[in-house]
Scaffold this active site. Sequence first.
Site, PDB file in Angstrom:
ATOM      1  N   LYS A  29       0.836  -1.253   0.017  1.00 48.37           N
ATOM      2  CA  LYS A  29      -0.025  -0.089   0.013  1.00 48.37           C
ATOM      3  C   LYS A  29       0.926   1.253  -0.120  1.00 48.37           C
ATOM      4  O   LYS A  29       0.622   2.272  -0.613  1.00 48.37           O
ATOM      5  CB  LYS A  29      -0.766   0.022   1.259  1.00 48.37           C
ATOM      6  CG  LYS A  29      -1.679   1.334   1.535  1.00 48.37           C
ATOM      7  CD  LYS A  29      -2.808   1.203   2.405  1.00 48.37           C
ATOM      8  CE  LYS A  29      -3.033   2.312   3.057  1.00 48.37           C
ATOM      9  NZ  LYS A  29      -3.062   3.510   2.371  1.00 48.37           N
ATOM     10  N   ARG A  30       2.155   1.224   0.624  1.00 50.00           N
ATOM     11  CA  ARG A  30       2.841   2.346   0.794  1.00 50.00           C
ATOM     12  C   ARG A  30       3.541   2.684  -0.711  1.00 50.00           C
ATOM     13  O   ARG A  30       3.614   3.925  -0.949  1.00 50.00           O
ATOM     14  CB  ARG A  30       4.140   1.918   1.786  1.00 50.00           C
ATOM     15  CG  ARG A  30       4.255   3.192   2.700  1.00 50.00           C
ATOM     16  CD  ARG A  30       5.105   2.848   4.029  1.00 50.00           C
ATOM     17  NE  ARG A  30       4.893   1.393   4.530  1.00 50.00           N
ATOM     18  CZ  ARG A  30       5.801   0.698   4.429  1.00 50.00           C
ATOM     19  NH1 ARG A  30       7.132   0.817   3.944  1.00 50.00           N
ATOM     20  NH2 ARG A  30       5.669  -0.592   5.000  1.00 50.00           N
TER      21      ARG A  30
END
Length: 505
Positions: free
Chosen positions: A262-263
């Site tokens: 997600k980062r």
Amino acid sequence: MVRVRFAPSPTGPLHIGGVRTALYNYLFAKKHNGTFILRIEDTDQTRFVEEAEQYIIESLTWLGIEFDEGVHKGGEYEPYRQSERKEMYKAFAEQLLDSGNAYYAFDTSEELDLLRKKAEAEKKAFQYDTHTRLSLNNSLTLSKEEVQHKIELGEPYVIRIKMPENQEINLTDLIRGDVQVNTSTLDDKVLFKSDGMPTYHLANVVDDYLMKITHVIRGEEWLPSAPLHVFLYQCFGWESSMPQFAHLPLLLKPDGNGKLSKRDGDRLGFPVFPLEWISPQSGEKSSGYRESGYFPDAVVNILALLGWNSGLEKEIFSMQELIDAFSLDRISKSGAKFDLDKARWFNHQYLISKSDEELSSQLKPMLEELGIRTSEEKLAKVIALTKERCHFVKDFIPQTIFFFQGPEQYDASVIKKRWSAEIPEILTKISHILNDQTTFDKEVAHDKVMAYIQDHQLNMGQVMNCLRLSIVGEAKGPDLFEIIDFIGPKETALRIEKAIQTIRL
Ligand code: GLU
């Protein structure tokens, strides 16, 4: 008869890698006229997120990935939610206890933590396994009576698999080939927890068996668990109906190595979830492909080719074409790198293949939100003029807004480079030329404006840029005479007038 399942744990939003796993299972099932099942693996109560199941179903429905059996469909092997099958697993754990393939363990988590810390201090890793289990608090070291007594007193216990010493476990993965592991390297995983729930390993194997799953197609992160699963099939005596395994390569981040997280999505500006997700705990919002303007058929196409190649000289595939071309042996062993530019390119391909009418029905409400009301017919016309420049439906807004309203601002760099003291007079003259016809004809208007510029030996690029700046506000956009034709010579005159009034050198 092929029977495959997608078996997510409802711990949060479905990662795009999980969507790919579901897609490959679906393609494989459809290709072989098989059955595709949605099983929810919710035995880990500490990580359970209530909204996740609905999110998974909505995501896959949006993408056109349909199930034949599952939590939302029912089916012959109901229930498909493991928490609702809870009572059944205990008997299977007991079967393993009876055959001597499992044992009770009473070690508390504090005791185990202490052992872990101790091992760490010696730069080792603690494992509950063939080497350590005989010094620990379990039914292999305690007497039958002691065990009985502890259970009667209600002392918490888990049931662990008893990995045999020094045995080879072999399995043939359909993607990775032969895998061989020695049982002495494996730990005695917990099969049944003190909260009365099975762990993933036990529930997964029992359900795959009971639901008559023929192929387990799942992410590579489960490959280390596969030898334990094979061993469980052996312990239960189910080898002859053991499914075949296919472990899919990881989806990698676009830059560098490692799993797409997600980062990475936040950092590089693309979603890693199919739909927008608002965390019920923190309220944090994560973007989704749907809300970012990707078409579901484009997302399916993108994902299908991340880790699988068709062997065909083409990249655009409909779902049916994917089904026809799909095979497990064309899945690559190595991880697939997510490529944002390529993803945008795919969406553009799907966008230009859609009819102007379909796109206009999607664009209309977006423009209405900006206070712009127009007919679908008119919209279809501007869409036809601008679709080559758009990757997403929302891109049509900056590309078409000047068809409906004059600019509020003028690009300063264009003013600096192109605007000069004579421009207002020249543009006023052009405005007259454009309004000189009884019925406006864009070709005639074009020729007359060109003739005027040439006859007066004006700088064509400069004049046309300033004319465009007055009408659009920038030096971009489709053919200027198409825009003038669309807005009409009167509106053009008003915009030129306003630009002359507003732009000061
Ligand atoms: N529940 C597991 C997961 O969340 C399923 C793995 C498998 O397919 O066996 O990915």
